[in-house]
Design a protein around this motif. Structure first.
Motif, PDB file in Angstrom:
ATOM      1  N   TYR A 509       0.774  -1.209  -0.070  1.00 32.44           N
ATOM      2  CA  TYR A 509       0.050   0.169   0.056  1.00 32.44           C
ATOM      3  C   TYR A 509       0.904   1.297  -0.059  1.00 32.44           C
ATOM      4  CZ  TYR A 509      -3.264   3.643   1.372  1.00 32.44           C
ATOM      5  OH  TYR A 509      -4.106   4.598   1.377  1.00 32.44           O
ATOM      6  N   ARG A 514       4.200  -1.545  -5.475  1.00 29.79           N
ATOM      7  CA  ARG A 514       2.459  -1.309  -4.762  1.00 29.79           C
ATOM      8  C   ARG A 514       1.751  -2.515  -5.333  1.00 29.79           C
ATOM      9  NH1 ARG A 514       1.882   4.713  -2.971  1.00 29.79           N
ATOM     10  NH2 ARG A 514       3.652   5.004  -1.669  1.00 29.79           N
ATOM     11  N   TYR A 515       0.460  -2.569  -5.221  1.00 30.62           N
ATOM     12  CA  TYR A 515      -0.200  -3.428  -5.660  1.00 30.62           C
ATOM     13  C   TYR A 515      -0.445  -3.556  -7.164  1.00 30.62           C
ATOM     14  CZ  TYR A 515      -2.969  -3.427  -1.082  1.00 30.62           C
ATOM     15  OH  TYR A 515      -3.006  -3.801   0.118  1.00 30.62           O
ATOM     16  N   SER A 516       0.062  -2.480  -8.041  1.00 29.82           N
ATOM     17  CA  SER A 516      -0.228  -2.517  -9.247  1.00 29.82           C
ATOM     18  C   SER A 516       1.227  -3.094  -9.702  1.00 29.82           C
ATOM     19  CB  SER A 516      -0.021  -0.877  -9.781  1.00 29.82           C
ATOM     20  OG  SER A 516       0.904  -0.405  -9.311  1.00 29.82           O
ATOM     21  N   ASP A 517       2.082  -3.478  -9.112  1.00 30.75           N
ATOM     22  CA  ASP A 517       3.586  -4.030  -9.701  1.00 30.75           C
ATOM     23  C   ASP A 517       3.405  -5.576  -9.452  1.00 30.75           C
ATOM     24  OD1 ASP A 517       5.880  -4.851 -10.236  1.00 30.75           O
ATOM     25  OD2 ASP A 517       7.014  -3.206  -9.188  1.00 30.75           O
ATOM     26  N   PRO A 518       3.328  -6.227 -10.458  1.00 31.32           N
ATOM     27  CA  PRO A 518       3.065  -7.888 -10.488  1.00 31.32           C
ATOM     28  C   PRO A 518       4.530  -8.445  -9.996  1.00 31.32           C
ATOM     29  CG  PRO A 518       3.101  -7.140 -12.826  1.00 31.32           C
ATOM     30  CD  PRO A 518       3.083  -5.807 -11.892  1.00 31.32           C
ATOM     31  N   ASP A 691      -6.998   1.796   2.584  1.00 36.30           N
ATOM     32  CA  ASP A 691      -6.799   0.368   2.285  1.00 36.30           C
ATOM     33  C   ASP A 691      -7.539  -0.662   2.941  1.00 36.30           C
ATOM     34  OD1 ASP A 691      -5.497  -1.527   0.356  1.00 36.30           O
ATOM     35  OD2 ASP A 691      -3.880  -1.913   1.781  1.00 36.30           O
TER      36      ASP A 691
END
Length: 769
Positions: A509, A514-518, A691
């Protein structure tokens, strides 16, 4: 009944034995055949036919008690028994199937209590007053047949335990088991000191007759028994409370009426809540028994649904609050502690207890009792426990408590003697883990277990250095504090020890990835590899990498996908040991899996268990591989005086049994997903929720002032926690910035609990705006 009596048979029998010319209508009955009779003049009677198994002696007692009441001041409220042509009240019927007894009673006018939707406080008072007058009138009555062991006698409520397995719902079986446990501890020790009497024992909603506001009659003495006098009132309260908006207020009105007619003692009033619960437990277990036997008698189930609803409402009512309402109804003084009475206790605590032992909430709570997911204080308030994950399967879970009681009453000693519990629990515990994790060591706390795990890793690797995550917390021992940046970097801490190395907290978060990074898991894992490389550059190896498999104090953070798989490869390649701290997250809490590390598709070399494993009993464990255990077996004995004792092992066995038999992992997944979805809906309404994260019943909600800057919402979060406490929900905060709502309730927490929590949280967040 083994013989079905037809309408024509009843007409003929009434004519032959009683000289009655009547019409006949069949009525329902629990275990007797009942018929409504009416003659040409409109006079009505009730015909009852009982099997011989009812016993002539007991049927005689029913006749005698009605005759006795017919001569009392309450005579008009009770039926009278007609005599047959021979002048006797009982008529023997010899049928092909056996012997039966026939009685004909006068008819009482009125409407059944249960046929009316609403009952006024006056009517409730009148019910109590009617019963009080009856019990006063019966003070001089007795009959040998009433001195019997009867399963509908509340004093024998514990007999219901043998029927608990027939209850199919885990939640309902647990609640009934809890109340029977409380009956054993709260009622049984006082039974011998209570007033006893011959009582009706079944003032249920289809035995009580009303006309307007008046209670005009009570029928059916088939359940009468000589027992504790207060049981008669408890039964009346139980049925009066069914389907009411405020069951305690309803019962209090009945109590007031009874006490006015026939004064109660303070001890009787103190037990009333538990006696009511006991009666409900008898009722629901009998219904479950009949259902298991495939009964088609609707009378067996007539109050089942209402009884369950009332039991579920009753467990959410503080017993002290109920007692206080009953005491007030009788004019007794309150036993509730008034507000702001803790100053002396706080002063003594400060005097005799370490000053750095903290207390939750600005207005401290004095909790006096626990009931599954509920906690009760000394002021009569009830709290839904949303944070005490230590009581994993619920406060005072009846199965766990009984296992502990039975073992401690038998033996408690150390592991230098052989005992089956030690091996049995180790076998059952390792059966839940990957096959590589096959050797157990038992301790008394997670702190002690983490300490031992590090000691074992250092024996195995011959290295000292340990990698931890920033903001981690692993316990209170000297070694564990040295592994806990949450402590050693905090106020009063001594800073990072020489052999401890902090890796970046893998926070999706607010971290760097972050979340968008696989690839976030791999990128965070690279920091561990960098630490290992630095150690190698200075001629050092790594003893262990230790982390919680979901981060608790670090912020209620699930690890990024693939994180531990990468980290474990790096650590093992360097000769180190991988330790999974499952103290907060194990035993099915995460829902999808039984263990947190399984979410990462890895197998650690050592697993550390604590808190949930004993449901609050001081029990913890280290489970490891044979290779590490063999290395630790270096000639120095490992002995722990209390670790692995028979009581702790019996407790652990019971906790595992409950988790598995009550399908708590599946429950955690279902309720946890429901909870997370509800929080996401709140997040869409309230920008302060930045979050929502977690698995199962391990949940965090991070509060921020601004979703772009991620500025922590402090002190707003403290206001939320305090206001939720005032509304009956116990929450806490976590995270490096102290801005994460920590939600880790006992595993018995329900969707209904979730709904009420979410509704109140929504209102409080609206107030914050």
């Amino acid at each position: 009944m083994s013989h079905y009596f037809t309408i024509s048979e009843i007409k003929e029998l009434a004519q032959r034995h009683y000289g009655l010319q009547i019409s006949v209508t069949a009525l329902n009955g629990y275990d007797e055949s009942n018929f409504l009779l009416e003659d040409a003049a409109g006079r009505k009677y009730i015909c009852k036919i009982a099997e011989a198994a009812h016993g002539l002696h007991f049927l005689d007692a029913q006749v005698k008690i009605m005759d006795y009441l017919s001569k009392s001041a309450v005579a008009k409220g009770f039926q009278q028994v007609l005599r047959n042509g021979e002048g006797t009240p009982l008529t023997s019927l010899v049928m092909a199937e056996g012997l039966f007894y026939m009685r004909i009673l006068t008819y009482l006018p009125g409407t059944f209590w249960g046929a009316e939707q609403e009952h006024s406080a006056v009517q409730q008072y009148n019910l109590g007053h009617f019963l009080g007058r009856m019990d006063q009138a019966l003070a001089g009555f007795d009959h040998p047949a009433m001195h019997r062991h009867y399963y509908w006698d509340i004093s024998h409520a514990l007999d219901a335990r043998k029927h608990l397995p027939h209850i199919r719902s885990h939640e309902q079986r647990r609640i009934a088991g809890y109340f029977l446990l409380q009956f054993e501890t709260e009622v049984i020790p006082h039974l011998q000191s209570l007033r006893t009497a011959a009582i009706h024992n079944d003032a249920n909603d289809y035995n009580v007759l009303v006309t307007g506001e008046e209670v005009t009659g009570l029928i059916d003495f088939g359940d009468m028994v000589h027992t504790a006098l207060i049981n008669n009132l408890a039964i009346a309260c139980t049925y009066a409370m069914l389907h009411t908006a405020d069951p305690v207020a309803t019962a209090a009105a009945v109590v007031k009426g009874y006490h006015t007619a026939f004064p109660l003692t303070e001890k009787e009033v103190a037990l009333l809540y538990y006696l009511i619960a006991g009666r409900l437990c008898i009722s629901v277990t009998q219904s479950a028994k009949q259902a298991a036997a495939a009964s088609d008698n609707s009378y067996h189930f007539i109050t089942e649904n209402g009884a369950w609803v009332l039991l579920e409402r009753l467990i959410a009512i503080n017993p002290l609050a109920a007692e206080d309402a009953f005491r007030k109804a009788c004019g007794f003084t309150s036993r509730l502690n008034p507000a702001d009475t803790y100053t002396p206790l706080l002063q003594e605590r400060k005097q005799f207890i370490g000053r750095n032992l903290s207390i939750s909430y600005k207005r401290p709570l004095k909790i006096i009792k626990g009931a599954l997911q509920y906690l009760y204080d000394d002021k009569g308030d009830t709290y839904i426990d949303c944070v005490n994950n230590v009581s994993h399967v619920g406060h005072c879970h009846p199965v766990v408590v009984k296992a502990m009681q039975q073992q401690i009453a038998t033996l408690n000693t150390n592991t230098r003697y052989l005992h089956d519990n030690l091996v049995n629990f180790a076998r059952e515990l390792t059966a839940t883990l990957p096959k590589e994790l096959s050797v157990c060591y038992f301790t008394n706390s997670g702190s002690e277990a983490n300490d031992l795990a590090i000691r074992m890793s250092r024996h195995y690797t011959k290295q000292k250095d340990v990698i931890v995550l920033d903001h981690a917390y692993h316990g209170t021992s000297t070694v564990a504090i040295g592994l806990s940046p949450y402590k050693f970097d905090g106020k009063g801490g001594f800073g990072k020890p020489e052999h401890t190395h902090k890796a970046i907290n893998p926070d999706l978060y607010r971290g760097a990835f972050r979340y968008s990074d696989p690839e976030a898991g791999k990128k965070y894992a690279a920091d561990v590899q960098e630490i290992i490389s630095r150690l190698a550059g200075s001629g050092k190896g790594v003893a262990a990498f230790i982390c919680e498999t979901l981060l608790g104090v670090g912020g209620q953070i699930p690890l990024p996908p693939g994180y531990l798989k990468e980290v474990y490869q790096y650590v093992r390649a360097a000769g180190g040991v991988c330790i999974a701290d499952e103290v907060q997250v194990g035993f099915g809490r995460v829902g999808n899996k039984f263990w947190g590390f399984e979410l990462q598709e890895v197998t650690p070399d050592i697993v550390v268990l604590g808190k949930p494993v004993g449901n609050g009993h001081p029990l913890a464990a280290v489970v490891t591989t044979s290779a590490i255990a063999d290395a630790f077996n270096n000639g120095m004995e490992y002995f722990n005086t209390f670790g692995g004792n028979p009581v702790s092992m019996a407790t652990g066995i019971a906790v595992l049994k409950v988790i598995q038999e009550e399908e708590m992992q599946a429950h955690a997944l279902e309720v946890g997903d429901y909870f997370l979805a509800a929080l996401e809906k709140l997040k869409a309404i309230h920008p302060i929720i930045g979050d929502v994260r977690g698995h199962g019943l391990f949940i965090g909600a991070e509060l921020v002032r601004n979703r772009e800057t991620l500025e922590p919402a402090v002190p707003e979060i403290d206001v939320v926690v305090e206001r939720m406490r005032d509304r009956g929900f116990l929450l806490s905060t976590d995270g490096p910035l102290h801005n994460v709502l920590k939600i880790k309730p006992p595993m018995v927490f329900t969707k209904a609990n979730t709904d009420t929590l979410i509704a109140h949280l929504h209102e409080i967040l609206l107030e914050l705006k």
